[in-house]
Design a protein around this motif. Structure first.
Motif, PDB file in Angstrom:
ATOM      1  N   PHE A 134       0.826  -1.201   0.000  1.00  0.00           N
ATOM      2  CA  PHE A 134       0.000   0.000   0.000  1.00  0.00           C
ATOM      3  C   PHE A 134       0.863   1.255   0.000  1.00  0.00           C
ATOM      4  O   PHE A 134       1.922   1.295   0.643  1.00  0.00           O
ATOM      5  CB  PHE A 134      -0.922   0.010   1.227  1.00  0.00           C
ATOM      6  N   LEU A 135       0.424   2.249  -0.733  1.00  0.00           N
ATOM      7  CA  LEU A 135       1.051   3.564  -0.736  1.00  0.00           C
ATOM      8  C   LEU A 135       0.195   4.477   0.129  1.00  0.00           C
ATOM      9  O   LEU A 135      -1.008   4.630  -0.108  1.00  0.00           O
ATOM     10  CB  LEU A 135       1.143   4.125  -2.161  1.00  0.00           C
ATOM     11  N   LYS A 136       0.831   5.084   1.144  1.00  0.00           N
ATOM     12  CA  LYS A 136       0.108   6.000   2.029  1.00  0.00           C
ATOM     13  C   LYS A 136       0.649   7.398   1.837  1.00  0.00           C
ATOM     14  O   LYS A 136       1.823   7.671   2.056  1.00  0.00           O
ATOM     15  CB  LYS A 136       0.260   5.569   3.493  1.00  0.00           C
ATOM     16  N   VAL A 166      -4.522   9.462   2.432  1.00  0.00           N
ATOM     17  CA  VAL A 166      -4.878   8.629   1.279  1.00  0.00           C
ATOM     18  C   VAL A 166      -4.045   7.350   1.285  1.00  0.00           C
ATOM     19  O   VAL A 166      -2.816   7.398   1.369  1.00  0.00           O
ATOM     20  CB  VAL A 166      -4.649   9.384  -0.045  1.00  0.00           C
ATOM     21  N   THR A 167      -4.699   6.209   1.195  1.00  0.00           N
ATOM     22  CA  THR A 167      -4.016   4.921   1.111  1.00  0.00           C
ATOM     23  C   THR A 167      -4.601   4.129  -0.059  1.00  0.00           C
ATOM     24  O   THR A 167      -5.820   4.027  -0.196  1.00  0.00           O
ATOM     25  CB  THR A 167      -4.195   4.104   2.411  1.00  0.00           C
ATOM     26  N   CYS A 168      -3.723   3.614  -0.898  1.00  0.00           N
ATOM     27  CA  CYS A 168      -4.197   2.820  -2.031  1.00  0.00           C
ATOM     28  C   CYS A 168      -3.253   1.649  -2.288  1.00  0.00           C
ATOM     29  O   CYS A 168      -2.055   1.716  -1.992  1.00  0.00           O
ATOM     30  CB  CYS A 168      -4.336   3.686  -3.288  1.00  0.00           C
ATOM     31  N   SER A 211       5.563  -2.641   9.099  1.00  0.00           N
ATOM     32  CA  SER A 211       5.068  -1.937   7.916  1.00  0.00           C
ATOM     33  C   SER A 211       5.791  -2.373   6.642  1.00  0.00           C
ATOM     34  O   SER A 211       5.997  -1.583   5.739  1.00  0.00           O
ATOM     35  CB  SER A 211       5.251  -0.425   8.098  1.00  0.00           C
ATOM     36  N   MET A 264       3.954  -1.524   3.562  1.00  0.00           N
ATOM     37  CA  MET A 264       3.458  -0.153   3.489  1.00  0.00           C
ATOM     38  C   MET A 264       4.552   0.765   2.964  1.00  0.00           C
ATOM     39  O   MET A 264       5.687   0.742   3.445  1.00  0.00           O
ATOM     40  CB  MET A 264       3.006   0.325   4.869  1.00  0.00           C
ATOM     41  N   GLU A 292       5.001   4.463   2.916  1.00  0.00           N
ATOM     42  CA  GLU A 292       4.424   5.691   3.462  1.00  0.00           C
ATOM     43  C   GLU A 292       5.304   6.893   3.134  1.00  0.00           C
ATOM     44  O   GLU A 292       6.509   6.896   3.416  1.00  0.00           O
ATOM     45  CB  GLU A 292       4.257   5.581   4.977  1.00  0.00           C
ATOM     46  N   SER A 305      -7.904   1.465  -6.654  1.00  0.00           N
ATOM     47  CA  SER A 305      -6.702   2.254  -6.384  1.00  0.00           C
ATOM     48  C   SER A 305      -6.307   3.160  -7.543  1.00  0.00           C
ATOM     49  O   SER A 305      -5.401   3.986  -7.408  1.00  0.00           O
ATOM     50  CB  SER A 305      -5.538   1.302  -6.059  1.00  0.00           C
TER      51      SER A 305
END
Length: 276
Positions: free
Chosen positions: A10-12, A16-18, A89, A92, A94, A122
């Protein structure tokens, strides 16, 4: 054929997280690869780990990582010890901060990856992030666990998508001061700089990677083809000529090769003589 994702997560970006996937943006699969053969039998050989003391081959089940201490002894590091170090994470990506895209030092850029949406939901948030970065001409800085290692990365707009590039650490980049400080910069002749500038103007083109040519790879293909056909091997490339001392004359000849007449740039010696 679609390339396989090397990372999913996931990109945070703020709130916004997708879901995203990373795909290698560079590949050497088309390069020629060699196997090591036994010269006597012509058969491929395998690499093996051998005990330095006993000479015995050590199988995968008996291999363990070791850290050498100052005493010369080794501290065994078990796989479970390393697994416990992985941050929670690890899936993740971020964004910590954003920076001016032009401020990203090219020396630190390592390996590029395409960032693509993991699913239909996404697509929109990822497009919004890309458009926002594009408008501000910015890059997003983040940290990711990739191939079991934490890496600093930058994410920037690329075409209709995003590009993530892993970064080298500061200690891995050689300071220009340690290289350039010992170089004496001579005073340049204005006339010779003018000639060189004309040559640059003549050679201006577009950055087009599709025209790049791996001459060594091409030579390998030619050599292998000759061996298969039982023909003579290609002749080796000619050795480069020695540097010419008369730099002004070399620059002038370069202009002539580009179709620029020498009279457009007066000879430096003639200019100095007329000025006297």
């Amino acid at each position: 054929m679609a390339l396989r994702a090397v990372w999913k997560g996931f990109l945070k970006f703020g709130a916004v997280t997708c879901g995203i996937k990373l795909i290698n943006a560079a590949s050497d699969s088309e390069k020629i690869h060699f196997r090591i053969l036994n010269r006597k039998s012509g058969q491929p050989v395998k690499a093996a780990y051998v005990d330095e003391v006993t000479g015995d081959v050590v199988g995968p089940e008996d291999q363990v990582k070791g850290y050498q201490l100052d005493s010369g002894e080794y501290l065994m590091i078990e796989p479970d010890d390393i697994k416990k170090l992985k941050p929670t994470s690890e899936h993740m990506l971020e964004v910590d901060e954003t920076v001016d895209l032009a401020a990203v030092d090219q020396r630190y850029l390592d390996k590029p990856y395409y960032v693509v949406p993991a699913d239909a939901m996404s697509e929109e948030p990822l497009a919004v992030i890309r458009e926002a970065l594009s408008r501000k001409k910015a890059a997003a800085c983040a940290n990711i666990v990739l191939y079991q290692r934490g890496r600093e990365v930058v994410i920037r707009p690329h075409g209709d998508g995003l590009m993530m590039t892993t970064l080298r650490n500061a200690k891995d980049v050689v300071s220009e001061k340690s290289i350039f400080d010992g170089i004496k910069v001579p005073k340049t002749d204005p006339e010779m700089v003018e000639i060189a500038t004309m040559l640059i103007d003549k050679k201006i083109g577009k950055f087009d990677p599709s025209t790049f040519e791996d001459r060594y790879e091409n030579a390998l293909v030619e050599m292998i083809g000759a061996k298969k056909a039982g023909k003579k091997l290609p002749k080796p490339a000619a050795a480069p000529k020695e540097n010419v001392v008369n730099l002004a004359e070399v620059l002038r000849k370069s202009l002539e090769k580009e179709g620029i007449k020498a009279d457009k740039a007066k000879k430096p010696a003639a200019r100095r003589k007329s000025a006297a």
